[in-house]
Every structure is written in structure tokens, then in C-alpha cells.
Design a protein around this motif. Structure first.
Motif, PDB file in Angstrom:
ATOM      1  N   ILE A 175       0.711  -1.215   0.011  1.00  0.00           N
ATOM      2  CA  ILE A 175      -0.103   0.150   0.125  1.00  0.00           C
ATOM      3  C   ILE A 175       0.775   1.144   0.015  1.00  0.00           C
ATOM      4  N   GLY A 176       2.112   1.179   1.070  1.00  0.00           N
ATOM      5  CA  GLY A 176       2.638   2.511   0.923  1.00  0.00           C
ATOM      6  C   GLY A 176       3.366   2.442  -0.345  1.00  0.00           C
ATOM      7  N   LEU A 177       3.873   1.461  -0.964  1.00  0.00           N
ATOM      8  CA  LEU A 177       4.737   1.549  -2.223  1.00  0.00           C
ATOM      9  C   LEU A 177       3.819   2.301  -3.342  1.00  0.00           C
ATOM     10  N   HIS A 226       6.508  -8.150 -11.844  1.00  0.00           N
ATOM     11  CA  HIS A 226       5.358  -8.709 -11.342  1.00  0.00           C
ATOM     12  C   HIS A 226       4.645  -7.543 -10.498  1.00  0.00           C
ATOM     13  N   LEU A 227       5.781  -7.246  -9.430  1.00  0.00           N
ATOM     14  CA  LEU A 227       5.193  -6.296  -8.373  1.00  0.00           C
ATOM     15  C   LEU A 227       4.940  -4.815  -9.112  1.00  0.00           C
ATOM     16  N   ARG A 228       5.621  -4.459 -10.026  1.00  0.00           N
ATOM     17  CA  ARG A 228       5.301  -3.171 -10.846  1.00  0.00           C
ATOM     18  C   ARG A 228       3.832  -3.336 -11.400  1.00  0.00           C
ATOM     19  N   VAL A 231       1.146  -2.808  -8.672  1.00  0.00           N
ATOM     20  CA  VAL A 231       1.368  -1.310  -8.248  1.00  0.00           C
ATOM     21  C   VAL A 231       0.539  -0.558  -9.384  1.00  0.00           C
ATOM     22  N   ASP A 232       0.864  -0.661 -10.634  1.00  0.00           N
ATOM     23  CA  ASP A 232       0.246  -0.098 -11.716  1.00  0.00           C
ATOM     24  C   ASP A 232      -1.475  -0.562 -11.820  1.00  0.00           C
TER      25      ASP A 232
END
Length: 242
Positions: A175-177, A226-228, A231-232
Motif C-alpha cells: 500500500i505504501g509503495l 510482477h510487483l510493478r 502497483v500499476d
């Protein structure tokens, strides 16, 4: 009387010639020159008034009607005020400062990674937990703030505190990211962005805050495809992008 009449006739003829010259200029240039004169504040007779009178009474009326108009063809400063001049400094439009409401509008609709709800609707972000300091101009650095002969930059600041849904929320870092990435993408570069957990609302707030403040760690995390993508997706769905 004859001499006075002749003089009056000569004066009327001269005025008439000026009037006709203006009319001819208007006809020749499609009225553009006359428009320029009018725009500059001059009172210029209309083109239709240039028709030649056919009798003595009409000539007398034309002389008395045209002469005052030409005689009063003076420049009016109020009509041309501001043309070709720089507006006063006080009327310049400086950039507007960004406030907490604008920052909150940027983040409020980010979707939670686990729930199909926005962070605002879940109470994760609140307007009261957004602090903005937008410096109009960086103040000059003092001698104590000099480092290797170069002044340290003083940036505007945005501080966002968020509240995870539960004290042991495993998605707190994600969430912070999402918050940090959305703010960095949306705000001007003059802002230093800080995203942290609201004190006392998460069991690992110190560790999560340290990770979110580590620029190298954040950069490395976003290199993970995957993480990006997650986030996107959270940011995009909050913007109505499927």
C-alpha cells in the motif's frame, strides 16, 4: 460675406477630401486600416457616410456633420490601455501552491491490493493525515548549510500517513509503495515525498517505514515486473483504467 462663404467652402472642401480619403482607404483595404485606427482609439467616420450630397442644403449639412467628427478624431488612452505593454508585476500569474486537498485527491482512489475498494473508502488514507509544505521559492542557504561549496537544496515536502486495515496487515508495504509511486508520478519534482504508517496502527511500522524511505529498495522493487504490475493495477483501477 462672399469671402467668408468662400473660406467656409474651402474649409468644407478640405474636410470633405479628408473624409473621402478615409473612405477610399477603407474601400481599398477592405476596412482593415480603418479597423486598426478604431482599435487604436481614433474616431473614424463610417464608409457609408462618404456618399456625395446632391444639393446645397445637403452639402451644408455634410460640412457641419463631418467637420466636428474629424475635428474630434482624437486619441483615447483608455481605449488603447494595455496594448503592447507589459502587465504590472502584481497582475502576473504566479504558480499556484499545491495544498493537502489536491494531494489527497491524487491518492484517495487508489485501489486496495486485497479488496475491490479505494483506500479512502477503507479508511486507509484521510485528508487529515496529509501534510503539504509548498515553498514558493527556496530560501538562500546559510554558510552552515553549504556542503563542498554547494548549497543543500531545500525542497517542498509532502508527508502522507496511512492506516493499514489491521495491525498485522501483510499488504502495508505494498500500500505504501502504491502511494509513493502515485505521488512521485503526479507531483512536480520540487517535492520530497514521504509515505509512512500512522504511528501506533501497525505492528511493524518502523520496519515498513524504513523500507518505504529507502529509495534504492523502492527502485529495486519496481524493477520486479510482477510487483510493478500490481502497483500499476492498483493505481490504474483507481483512475478508472481497466
Amino acid at each position: 460675406d462672399f469671402g467668408a462663404g468662400a473660406a467656409g467652402g474651402a474649409g468644407g472642401a478640405w474636410e470633405r477630401s479628408v473624409h473621402l480619403a478615409l473612405a477610399d482607404a477603407a474601400n481599398a483595404s477592405g476596412g482593415s486600416n480603418v479597423s486598426l485606427l478604431k482599435d487604436a482609439g481614433f474616431s473614424v467616420p463610417d464608409v457609408e457616410d462618404a456618399a456625395q450630397p446632391t444639393n446645397a442644403k445637403s452639402k451644408a449639412k455634410a460640412a457641419t456633420a463631418v467637420a466636428p467628427e474629424l475635428a474630434e478624431a482624437t486619441f483615447h488612452p483608455t481605449a488603447a490601455a494595455g496594448r503592447g505593454t507589459t502587465p504590472p508585476e502584481s497582475s502576473a500569474n504566479p504558480r499556484d501552491a499545491i495544498d493537502a486537498e489536491e494531494v489527497f485527491e491524487i491518492i484517495r482512489n487508489i485501489q486496495d491490493p486485497e479488496h475491490p475498494n479505494s483506500l479512502e473508502s477503507l479508511g486507509v488514507v484521510r485528508l487529515g493525515h496529509v501534510t503539504v509544505v509548498d515553498l514558493k521559492a527556496p530560501p538562500p542557504a546559510s554558510a552552515a548549510e553549504q556542503e563542498d561549496g554547494a548549497p543543500k537544496s531545500k525542497l517542498s515536502r509532502v508527508d502522507v500517513r496511512f492506516t493499514p486495515t489491521i495491525p498485522h496487515c501483510s499488504m502495508a508495504t505494498l500500500i505504501g509503495l502504491c502511494l509513493r509511486v502515485k505521488l512521485l508520478r503526479s507531483l512536480p519534482s520540487r517535492f520530497k515525498v514521504t509515505v509512512r504508517i500512522e504511528p501506533g496502527t501497525h505492528a511493524s511500522e518502523t520496519a515498513v517505514n524504513r523500507q518505504l524511505e529507502d529509495k534504492e529498495r523502492v527502485r529495486a522493487a519496481l524493477e520486479n515486473e510482477h510487483l510493478r504490475g500490481v502497483v500499476d493495477r492498483c493505481i490504474g483501477q483507481g483512475m478508472g483504467i481497466a
